[in-house]
Scaffold this active site. Structure first.
Site, short mmCIF file in Angstrom:
data_model
loop_
_atom_site.label_atom_id
_atom_site.label_comp_id
_atom_site.label_asym_id
_atom_site.label_seq_id
_atom_site.Cartn_x
_atom_site.Cartn_y
_atom_site.Cartn_z
N ARG B 105 0.81 -1.23 0.00
CA ARG B 105 0.00 0.00 0.00
C ARG B 105 0.85 1.28 0.00
O ARG B 105 0.39 2.33 0.47
CB ARG B 105 -0.96 0.04 1.19
CG ARG B 105 -2.10 -0.93 1.07
CD ARG B 105 -3.30 -0.48 1.87
NE ARG B 105 -4.18 -1.61 2.07
CZ ARG B 105 -4.07 -2.47 3.09
NH1 ARG B 105 -3.14 -2.29 4.01
NH2 ARG B 105 -4.89 -3.48 3.19
N ARG B 220 -5.61 20.61 -16.34
CA ARG B 220 -4.49 19.75 -16.72
C ARG B 220 -4.70 19.09 -18.08
O ARG B 220 -3.75 18.67 -18.74
CB ARG B 220 -4.27 18.68 -15.64
CG ARG B 220 -3.10 17.74 -15.96
CD ARG B 220 -2.73 16.84 -14.81
NE ARG B 220 -1.67 15.92 -15.22
CZ ARG B 220 -0.88 15.27 -14.40
NH1 ARG B 220 -1.02 15.40 -13.10
NH2 ARG B 220 0.07 14.46 -14.85
N ASN B 224 -3.20 17.16 -22.75
CA ASN B 224 -3.63 16.03 -23.59
C ASN B 224 -3.71 16.39 -25.07
O ASN B 224 -4.12 15.56 -25.88
CB ASN B 224 -5.00 15.52 -23.13
CG ASN B 224 -4.92 14.91 -21.75
OD1 ASN B 224 -3.86 14.44 -21.32
ND2 ASN B 224 -6.02 14.92 -21.02
N HIS B 227 -3.16 13.81 -27.75
CA HIS B 227 -3.13 12.50 -27.09
C HIS B 227 -4.40 11.67 -27.27
O HIS B 227 -4.34 10.46 -27.11
CB HIS B 227 -2.81 12.66 -25.60
CG HIS B 227 -1.35 12.90 -25.35
ND1 HIS B 227 -0.69 14.02 -25.83
CD2 HIS B 227 -0.41 12.16 -24.71
CE1 HIS B 227 0.58 13.96 -25.46
NE2 HIS B 227 0.78 12.84 -24.78
#
Lengths: 344, 344
Positions: B105, B220, B224, B227
């Site tokens: 974890r 953000r 992209n 992409h």
């Protein structure tokens, strides 16, 4: 901290949440047991949804099952704004949470725990994950669900063995945090008629601990009492057909062994150990362990997540109602504790 | 935001960090290329450590490779206080970060990107993950490394094709955020003599965007650009032996297609598209696409992470140096853009 709804209203609250948030899609993760016994109770409260079904049992808490879940999520065109409703016990909750947390780098999930164990333990605290090559929860992440819905009536669908398994975590919460409840309840035991109250009390203890230390940097480790040896026992038995134990059954063994170590290290009185022993032995059937088992189990415990290098750090009791974490324990000590248990 | 060290001192900084922090163990993740070409440069700066070696290439960015890495981490007795040094390109960085983030974890990792692409892109922003059934980065988490060490001299170990691949992300950063740099550099192109400065500039652009919106809630997504279609091209070609493209080669195609769509949607001028086209075609060889390819590619784009349901949300340019995200694009439009590219 996420919201936890406990009580008869829980399914209404689930309905409201799914109705009020703009999730793009809803999928419900079930196994054959929750599909048969719990899904019919929940279905009237659900909007349009898809079902994803996996096989029940700890043996299926693997990356292979995750791959199946991710494939289904992909086929159903779920996206980052979808929500996965995890309807089941600890395996469904841990693995469903894990799959949602990783799908497209994070989609949503809610927990609807259907076993006593998952209601008082797995559904709170944000731990998700799967087993890996026999090591419990070896691969995972911390991720909180949107909310947790605890509907106590699900307990009526459970066999007694499952109730006992969850009860072990309730006992653990008393042992690490509430001596008074331990004293009061050890005389009542499984004959209690107020599970909802016991669940509420246990969730409150766990939530308080997790709030202080969500990522288990330190204090949260008090929750690991019984788990260093208990996890090893659970993993080991999982590989022995016919000897498989439920989580709580293994943790009961772990609690006995670690209470024994607490006495050995002059933290706990012999008298307190006797009380714990009498109570746990009255609830949980003895599990026979051979010398070979003890050797293998103690080595397995060394791989436990809670260790640094070759030292085994254990959570021990300093009295009933109070635990201390990061107590170094040696391999021979673990073996001695397992021998104590095997000779009870 | 994590610390990014760029320059000749980067390996000294790595040495200092590994020396000054009390990691329980150090493991270095390499592939056969970085083992041969980069590891010898880094080794003198490392404390006692273990090596974990995987095979290079996007085709190995899978859960199966992760299982191998986790098995090695387990055998080496790594724990939550260990650090994984990811020495390689985007595959090593994304997958090593993912493996460390999930191991017990959450254990630690640092990025030592060795390709131009990973230096200007993958090493910054906390995205980790693997491909799943042909879908790029379908399974992953956001997790920041302890630090990133960018040593420009690694570029001398790279073939020209790899340099071009990384250069595509540099161009993307200009197109979405710095018209002036685009104008200046499009005449210099790959003949630049100051890679360190270009890397610093690109990392600065990306870091600024990621700081505003780390989990890609909105802004953000400007990163992209190129992409949505580019990822589909990359995934698709990965399954076609002999036609595999490097990430940046696919993104160059994606940028051309998405710049075309920007014009079609009256966001970008035809004149700007011509400039972009001339520059990209001068750097990147044309990749032939058949009508069958176009059909398959456009369908594949629908599965892209950045979509809601059946709508394809794309990042487009509103001028050179400025992007807009969440622009809905239809399947026929994607097909038209791919046809535009195939007829260039």
């Amino acid at each position: 901290m996420n919201t936890v709804y406990i009580g008869q209203d829980a399914l209404h609250e689930l309905q409201d949440l799914l109705h009020n948030k703009a999730f793009s899609k809803v999928a419900v993760l079930v196994d054959e047991n929750t599909l048969a016994h719990c899904y019919p109770l929940v279905k009237p409260y659900l909007p349009e949804h898809h079902l994803i079904q996996i096989q029940s049992g700890e043996a299926h808490k693997t990356l292979q099952t995750c791959e199946y879940i991710w494939q289904r999520m992909t086929e159903l065109n779920l996206d980052r704004w979808s929500v996965l409703v995890n309807l089941g016990g600890g395996v469904i909750g841990d693995m469903g949470g894990f799959c949602a947390a990783l799908f497209k780098r994070g989609s949503y999930f809610v927990q609807v725990p259907t076993t006593l164990l998952s209601q008082v333990d797995a559904s709170v605290g944000g731990k998700t994950g799967v087993d890996f090559k026999g090591l419990k929860n070896h691969i995972g992440v911390y991720k909180e669900p949107v909310a947790v819905f605890i509907y106590p009536d699900f307990l009526q669908t459970l066999p007694q063995r499952e109730i006992k398994s969850g009860y072990a975590e309730i006992i653990k919460h008393w042992l690490i945090a509430d001596a008074e409840m331990f004293e009061e309840q050890r005389h009542i035991g499984l004959f209690t008629e107020n599970w909802e109250e016991l669940i509420r009390h246990s969730v409150a203890i766990k939530s308080k601990v997790v709030e202080v230390d969500p990522l288990e940097g330190g204090y949260r480790k008090v929750l690991n009492f019984g788990h260093t040896i208990g996890h090893a026992v659970e993993s080991y038995m999982l590989e022995k057909p016919g000897r498989e134990l439920l989580h709580g059954e293994a943790i009961a063994i772990g609690m006995l062994c670690e209470a024994y170590l607490s006495v050995k290290k002059d933290l706990l009185t012999k008298d307190a150990l006797d009380k714990i022993e009498t109570f746990l032995v009255s609830v949980y059937e003895k599990v026979p362990l051979t010398e070979d088992d003890i050797q293998a189990l103690s080595r397995l415990a060394l791989h436990d997540k809670k260790n640094t290098g070759a030292t085994i750090n254990c959570t021990l009791l300093q009295r009933i109602g109070s635990a201390v974490y990061d107590q170094p324990v040696t391999l021979p000590e673990i073996q001695e504790a397992l021998r104590y248990y095997s000779l009870l």
